[in-house]
Design a protein around this motif. Structure first.
Motif, short mmCIF file in Angstrom:
data_model
loop_
_atom_site.label_atom_id
_atom_site.label_comp_id
_atom_site.label_asym_id
_atom_site.label_seq_id
_atom_site.Cartn_x
_atom_site.Cartn_y
_atom_site.Cartn_z
N ALA A 1 103.70 32.25 103.69
CA ALA A 1 104.40 33.02 102.65
C ALA A 1 105.64 33.72 103.16
CB ALA A 1 103.44 34.04 102.03
N ASP A 2 105.69 34.04 104.45
CA ASP A 2 106.85 34.77 104.96
C ASP A 2 108.07 33.88 105.14
OD1 ASP A 2 106.30 33.35 107.26
OD2 ASP A 2 105.68 35.11 108.44
N GLU A 3 107.97 32.59 104.78
CA GLU A 3 109.14 31.72 104.81
C GLU A 3 110.04 31.91 103.60
OE1 GLU A 3 107.28 28.00 107.38
OE2 GLU A 3 107.07 28.05 105.20
N VAL A 4 109.64 32.78 102.68
CA VAL A 4 110.45 33.11 101.51
C VAL A 4 111.27 34.36 101.83
CG1 VAL A 4 110.42 33.77 99.08
CG2 VAL A 4 108.73 32.15 99.96
N GLU A 5 112.59 34.24 101.73
CA GLU A 5 113.45 35.40 101.92
C GLU A 5 113.53 36.24 100.65
OE1 GLU A 5 117.23 34.13 103.44
OE2 GLU A 5 116.46 34.04 105.50
N VAL A 6 113.70 35.57 99.50
CA VAL A 6 113.81 36.27 98.22
C VAL A 6 113.06 35.46 97.17
CG1 VAL A 6 115.36 37.11 96.41
CG2 VAL A 6 116.07 37.25 98.81
N LEU A 7 112.32 36.14 96.31
CA LEU A 7 111.68 35.50 95.16
C LEU A 7 112.00 36.34 93.93
CD1 LEU A 7 109.82 33.61 93.61
CD2 LEU A 7 107.86 34.95 94.44
N GLU A 8 112.67 35.72 92.97
CA GLU A 8 113.03 36.38 91.72
C GLU A 8 112.25 35.74 90.57
OE1 GLU A 8 117.65 37.59 92.17
OE2 GLU A 8 117.24 35.43 92.06
N ILE A 9 111.69 36.57 89.70
CA ILE A 9 111.02 36.10 88.50
C ILE A 9 111.93 36.41 87.33
CG2 ILE A 9 108.97 36.33 87.05
CD1 ILE A 9 107.44 37.20 89.58
N VAL A 10 112.54 35.38 86.76
CA VAL A 10 113.62 35.55 85.79
C VAL A 10 113.18 35.03 84.42
CG1 VAL A 10 116.03 35.04 85.26
CG2 VAL A 10 115.28 35.23 87.65
N PRO A 11 112.94 35.93 83.45
CA PRO A 11 112.63 35.48 82.09
C PRO A 11 113.87 34.88 81.43
CG PRO A 11 111.93 37.76 82.45
CD PRO A 11 112.84 37.40 83.58
N LEU A 12 113.69 33.76 80.76
CA LEU A 12 114.75 33.07 80.04
C LEU A 12 114.28 32.79 78.61
CD1 LEU A 12 115.65 30.47 82.82
CD2 LEU A 12 116.91 32.57 82.28
N PRO A 13 115.21 32.50 77.70
CA PRO A 13 114.80 32.20 76.32
C PRO A 13 113.83 31.03 76.21
CG PRO A 13 117.15 32.59 76.42
CD PRO A 13 116.67 32.54 77.84
N THR A 14 113.91 30.09 77.14
CA THR A 14 113.06 28.90 77.09
C THR A 14 111.85 28.96 78.02
OG1 THR A 14 114.53 27.87 78.70
CG2 THR A 14 114.95 27.41 76.37
#
Length: 268
Positions: free
Chosen positions: A66-79
């Motif tokens: 799991a530490d191989e992820v530098e940034v994780l964004e959870i982005v809500p979109l219309p679809t």
């Protein structure tokens, strides 16, 4: 987003019409984007999304940790929802080596694979793991229903859970897709640094080949399901060294592979 929503309905019960609402599980498109490139779209229940993001990436071999992820964004979109990863240098090359694009309905974790060879992808062999008595396995299975909050509310989702012989039920995740629920569980275990080798992974579904593959990627030596396994699932489980138990009901269970991890009796 919540995992469920009230929907109006009219029911015929006991010879009478009843008007009211029923809680139903949410189902949305969840996209996985790595370093700016779209990778996969899954239909899923939109809760525990961080666990889903990390767990899917681990069980699909995109990440090794799991530490191989530098940034994780959870982005809500219309679809739908976009899970946007920015990986550490070097992981992009590993991802490109096993590229796959898919739109995965809840009943199938392999839709959209580019070649037939990817269906039987190589998975690691698990370690020796734990040995459990029938009584311990029954106790683990009995702990599932009371912990399935979303299914109690909607009667329409699967669960994947992890039971530890000394700590009991330590993690459970739910989703409209059985493979999504297992990915969410994988993410939950990674977040808490809980090795799957130390206990029993359980699923409230049939045991299909993709569930066995994901269990192998987790290093889970024991996998139990409330329904039967498929023959291909057993072939992969045998090769990976996984003990598979199916038809897990109140009156017992059936062992299909590697029975040596199930003791004849409870340890003294």
């Amino acid at each position: 987003m919540p995992g469920s929503r009230q929907a109006p309905r009219r029911a015929w019960r006991g010879g009478n019409w009843q008007d009211g609402d029923r809680a139903l599980p949410e189902e949305v498109a969840v996209a996985f984007t790595y370093d700016g490139t779209a990778h996969a779209v899954m239909m899923a229940t939109p809760d525990d999304l961080r666990d889903f993001a990390i767990g899917f990436s681990l069980t699909e071999g995109i990440l090794t940790h799991a530490d191989e992820v530098e940034v994780l964004e959870i982005v809500p979109l219309p679809t739908g929802i976009d899970l946007r990863f920015w990986l550490q240098p070097g992981r992009g090359e590993a991802l490109a080596a096993r590229r796959r694009r898919m739109a995965g309905p809840v009943g199938c974790g392999m839709c959209g694979l580019e070649t037939l060879a990817q269906v039987q992808r190589a998975v690691p062999e698990v370690g020796p793991g734990v040995a459990l008595s029938p009584e311990e396995i029954e106790a683990a299975l009995a702990s599932l229903p009371p912990a399935q909050a979303l299914n109690t509310e909607t009667h329409a989702v699967h669960a994947a859970a992890f039971w530890h012989p000394r700590r009991g039920l330590v993690a459970l995740r739910e989703d409209v897709g059985r493979h999504n629920a297992l990915d969410k569980l994988a993410g939950a275990l990674a977040a808490r640094s809980l090795p799957a080798a130390e206990g029993l992974v359980m699923v409230t579904s049939r045991i299909s080949v993709e569930l066995v593959q994901k269990a192998a990627m987790l290093g889970a030596p024991m996998l139990a399901g409330i329904s039967a396994p498929t023959t291909l699932a057993l072939e992969v489980a045998e090769a990976a060294g996984i003990t598979v138990m199916g038809i897990c009901r109140r009156d017992g269970f059936e062992i299909f592979t590697r029975p040596h991890r199930v003791l004849e009796a409870a340890p003294a």
